[in-house]
Enzyme design. Structure first.
Site, mmCIF file in Angstrom:
data_model
loop_
_atom_site.group_PDB
_atom_site.id
_atom_site.type_symbol
_atom_site.label_atom_id
_atom_site.label_comp_id
_atom_site.label_asym_id
_atom_site.label_seq_id
_atom_site.Cartn_x
_atom_site.Cartn_y
_atom_site.Cartn_z
ATOM 1 N N GLU A 258 -0.168 20.607 -44.981
ATOM 2 C CA GLU A 258 -0.102 21.799 -44.116
ATOM 3 C C GLU A 258 0.785 21.431 -42.937
ATOM 4 O O GLU A 258 0.369 20.701 -42.048
ATOM 5 C CB GLU A 258 -1.508 22.190 -43.625
ATOM 6 C CG GLU A 258 -2.491 22.521 -44.734
ATOM 7 C CD GLU A 258 -2.125 23.783 -45.501
ATOM 8 O OE1 GLU A 258 -1.291 24.573 -45.013
ATOM 9 O OE2 GLU A 258 -2.657 23.970 -46.607
ATOM 10 N N CYS A 292 -0.030 25.818 -35.086
ATOM 11 C CA CYS A 292 1.029 25.872 -36.094
ATOM 12 C C CYS A 292 1.449 27.315 -36.314
ATOM 13 O O CYS A 292 2.587 27.597 -36.660
ATOM 14 C CB CYS A 292 0.542 25.255 -37.396
ATOM 15 S SG CYS A 292 -1.026 25.925 -37.947
HETATM 16 P P1 NAD Z 1 2.448 14.624 -36.440
HETATM 17 O O1 NAD Z 1 3.077 14.968 -37.724
HETATM 18 O O2 NAD Z 1 3.233 13.907 -35.413
HETATM 19 O O3 NAD Z 1 1.124 13.744 -36.663
HETATM 20 C C1 NAD Z 1 0.096 14.202 -37.513
HETATM 21 C C2 NAD Z 1 -0.735 13.029 -37.978
HETATM 22 O O4 NAD Z 1 0.068 12.187 -38.802
HETATM 23 C C3 NAD Z 1 -1.298 12.153 -36.859
HETATM 24 O O5 NAD Z 1 -2.624 11.812 -37.157
HETATM 25 C C4 NAD Z 1 -0.408 10.922 -36.938
HETATM 26 O O6 NAD Z 1 -1.036 9.754 -36.478
HETATM 27 C C5 NAD Z 1 -0.164 10.833 -38.429
HETATM 28 N N1 NAD Z 1 0.980 10.004 -38.820
HETATM 29 C C6 NAD Z 1 2.106 9.754 -38.120
HETATM 30 N N2 NAD Z 1 2.899 8.921 -38.818
HETATM 31 C C7 NAD Z 1 2.280 8.641 -39.976
HETATM 32 C C8 NAD Z 1 2.594 7.829 -41.104
HETATM 33 N N3 NAD Z 1 3.736 7.158 -41.185
HETATM 34 N N4 NAD Z 1 1.714 7.757 -42.102
HETATM 35 C C9 NAD Z 1 0.545 8.431 -42.060
HETATM 36 N N5 NAD Z 1 0.193 9.216 -41.009
HETATM 37 C C10 NAD Z 1 1.049 9.328 -39.978
HETATM 38 O O7 NAD Z 1 1.887 16.024 -35.848
HETATM 39 P P2 NAD Z 1 1.260 16.339 -34.440
HETATM 40 O O8 NAD Z 1 2.346 16.230 -33.424
HETATM 41 O O9 NAD Z 1 -0.006 15.587 -34.263
HETATM 42 O O10 NAD Z 1 0.850 17.887 -34.666
HETATM 43 C C11 NAD Z 1 1.706 18.938 -34.461
HETATM 44 C C12 NAD Z 1 2.302 19.423 -35.765
HETATM 45 O O11 NAD Z 1 1.269 19.789 -36.674
HETATM 46 C C13 NAD Z 1 3.118 20.688 -35.574
HETATM 47 O O12 NAD Z 1 4.294 20.575 -36.322
HETATM 48 C C14 NAD Z 1 2.223 21.777 -36.119
HETATM 49 O O13 NAD Z 1 2.901 22.928 -36.539
HETATM 50 C C15 NAD Z 1 1.554 21.066 -37.241
HETATM 51 N N6 NAD Z 1 0.333 21.756 -37.642
HETATM 52 C C16 NAD Z 1 0.301 22.420 -38.854
HETATM 53 C C17 NAD Z 1 -0.836 23.137 -39.223
HETATM 54 C C18 NAD Z 1 -0.923 23.875 -40.519
HETATM 55 O O14 NAD Z 1 -2.035 24.229 -40.931
HETATM 56 N N7 NAD Z 1 0.166 24.137 -41.211
HETATM 57 C C19 NAD Z 1 -1.932 23.168 -38.362
HETATM 58 C C20 NAD Z 1 -1.857 22.481 -37.161
HETATM 59 C C21 NAD Z 1 -0.737 21.777 -36.812
#
Ligand code: NAD
Length: 484
Positions: A258, A292
């Site tokens: 997501e 999001c």
């Molecule tokens: P992010 O992608 O930076 O991080 C998300 C998660 O991924 C964190 O827990 C992070 O520690 C982890 N992560 C980072 N690098 C990784 C790796 N190499 N391997 C495994 N895990 C790793 O996102 P964010 O800044 O925390 O959140 C904001 C983003 O989330 C926005 O783009 C938003 O649109 C999206 N979002 C989407 C939805 C949806 O349902 N589509 C809902 C909420 C947020």
């Protein structure tokens, strides 16, 4: 002692929860969790090692859940009651780790109770199917049945910072409802609500091996979370870049991704501009614009543009932002200063390219004001990429064909909001917008916690979340046939 100090006293030095056992960081040390409003450290969490994560998967894998449907229902309902009793404390935790204002945090805790309610109901549903085998000329006196079983392996769950509790519970509750085992890694920016939730679930009777929460640096433990052989499914919510990285790393594992959004609000020429402006403000600024499905592009028909714009500016000026712990505030900070600086820079760049700043773009640390920009073009970075903060960029259009083209030109396809009363236009938009959801006279973020939710294109692989769909993706269908 006031509630804030009580909560801070409780948080202090947190441990991970590995199958219920509290595990500290050992040699790996700790990560500081800071309150974005003041910069103060509100808690530390362990920096897990690869061995910690491996052990969490091993212990979870060795355990076979045997909870009846009724037992799962009871645990989920009890957890909902405990959350409702501790509403104010949990809201404080969310605010202290994220800078979201108390209004947003209280709303989030309420949503979490809804998720638990729907998951509890799902646990009671026997969702198998039955087919008679005499349906064709070579049919037989048999029946085919299906039943859903938990995964053989463990679910690895990774969540973002923007809804510290709700994103977590949307993965954990369906996992419990379907008798699965999960190892969860919350965002290192907001890991505290997930730890609080785990304790509540254990208290409600969840067998600890069914849920572990590990905290740490994703650069260290990320690959183990994606590639551990005991993992059957990776469920991830977060940005596109990490989502695509996961898609490439978690080979031959089920993936529920997501990802980010760039959601439009479309205001047609017959729309009441005041009502539409109210939706635009709510969609852009709630949760500090960090949803999001926040409104990230506002397409307004030329015929109502002036009235709409004036109403949105007036609404934006009235949007109270500031100290997140002040219960009267409508918006707290964004997640950190770096994020606020990015929004400020993107808005300045848009102005340099011809957009007009009508209100806002004022930053102080991680505090960033609600901002309205007019005369925005699709090529400007502020709308071409996901600007994950409280910015309302207005773009105009003059025909339905044009706006459908503009919306679909985006790489993203999460959700959308539409303001019109013409059913023919509504149905064209429902059919032709390349998105996962269309909400008429609602913000793109409108949903029930049980309904299917999720995006296409860069916003996701089309697998949906929401309790019902998550329970489906967390299970295998077993098909069997018997001769009577
Ligand atoms: P992010 O992608 O930076 O991080 C998300 C998660 O991924 C964190 O827990 C992070 O520690 C982890 N992560 C980072 N690098 C990784 C790796 N190499 N391997 C495994 N895990 C790793 O996102 P964010 O800044 O925390 O959140 C904001 C983003 O989330 C926005 O783009 C938003 O649109 C999206 N979002 C989407 C939805 C949806 O349902 N589509 C809902 C909420 C947020």
């Amino acid at each position: 002692m006031n509630l804030r100090d009580q909560v801070l006293g409780y948080l202090q030095t947190q441990a991970m929860r590995i199958c219920g056992e509290r595990v500290d960081g050992g040699a790996g040390g700790v990560i500081e969790v800071r309150y974005p409003w003041s910069g103060e450290v509100v808690a530390t969490v362990p920096r897990a090692s690869v061995e910690d994560v491996r052990r969490a998967f091993e212990l979870a894998h060795a355990y076979r859940p045997t909870l009846t449907r009724h037992a799962r229902y009871k645990i989920l309902m009890r957890a909902g009651e405990l959350i409702a009793q501790r509403l104010d404390d949990i809201a404080q935790v969310i605010t202290l780790e994220s800078g979201l204002c108390l209004k947003d945090s209280l709303y989030e805790v309420g949503r979490a109770s809804d998720v638990l309610l729907f998951a509890a109901q799902h646990a009671l549903q026997d969702d198998g199917q039955s087919f008679s085998c005499d349906l064709t000329h070579h049919g037989k006196q048999r029946r085919v049945y299906t039943m859903r079983e938990p995964l053989l392996g463990v679910i690895s769950a990774i969540t973002p910072f923007n809804h510290p509790l709700n994103q977590v519970i949307h993965k954990v509750a369906p996992s419990i409802a379907t008798n699965n085992r999960m190892v969860l890694k919350p965002s290192e920016k907001t890991p505290l609500s997930a730890l609080v939730l785990a304790d509540i679930l254990y208290e409600a009777g969840l067998p600890p091996p069914m849920l572990s929460v590990v905290t740490g640096d994703p650069r260290v433990i990320g690959d183990e979370l994606l590639m551990n052989p005991q993992v059957d499914l990776v469920t991830f919510t977060g940005g596109v870049a990490i989502g695509k990285h996961i898609a490439a790393r978690a080979v031959y594992k089920r993936q529920v991704l997501e990802l980010g959004g760039n959601d439009p609000l479309i205001v047609m020429d017959d729309a009441d501009p005041l009502k539409a402006a109210e939706l635009a403000a709510n969609g852009s600024y709630k949760n500090s614009g960090q949803r999001c499905t926040a409104v990230k592009r506002i397409f307004v028909h030329e015929a109502v543009r002036e009235e709409f714009t004036q109403a949105l500016v007036a609404r934006t000026k009235a949007w109270k932002f500031g100290d997140p712990l002040d219960a009267s505030v409508d918006m707290g900070t964004v997640i950190d200063e770096q994020a606020a600086m990015l929004f400020e820079r993107r808005v300045k760049d848009a102005v340099a390219q011809g957009a007009r700043l009508l209100h806002g773009n004022v930053r102080n640390g991680a505090s960033y004001s609600p901002t309205v920009l007019d005369g925005v073009r699709s090529s400007m970075e502020v709308v071409e990429h996901e600007t994950f903060g409280p910015v309302s960029p207005i773009m105009s259009f003059s025909s339905l064909d044009e706006v459908i083209g503009l919306v679909n030109a985006s790489a993203y396809g999460l959700s959308s909001g539409v303001c019109t009363n013409r059913l023919d236009d509504v149905m064209r938009l429902v059919r032709e917008l390349q998105v996962g959801s269309v909400n008429v006279w609602e913000v793109p973020g409108y949903r029930l916690e049980v309904t299917p939710f999720g995006g296409i294109k860069d916003s996701g692989l089309g697998y949906k979340e929401g309790v019902q769909e998550a329970c489906r993706s967390f299970t295998n269908t077993k098909t069997y046939s018997i001769p009577w």
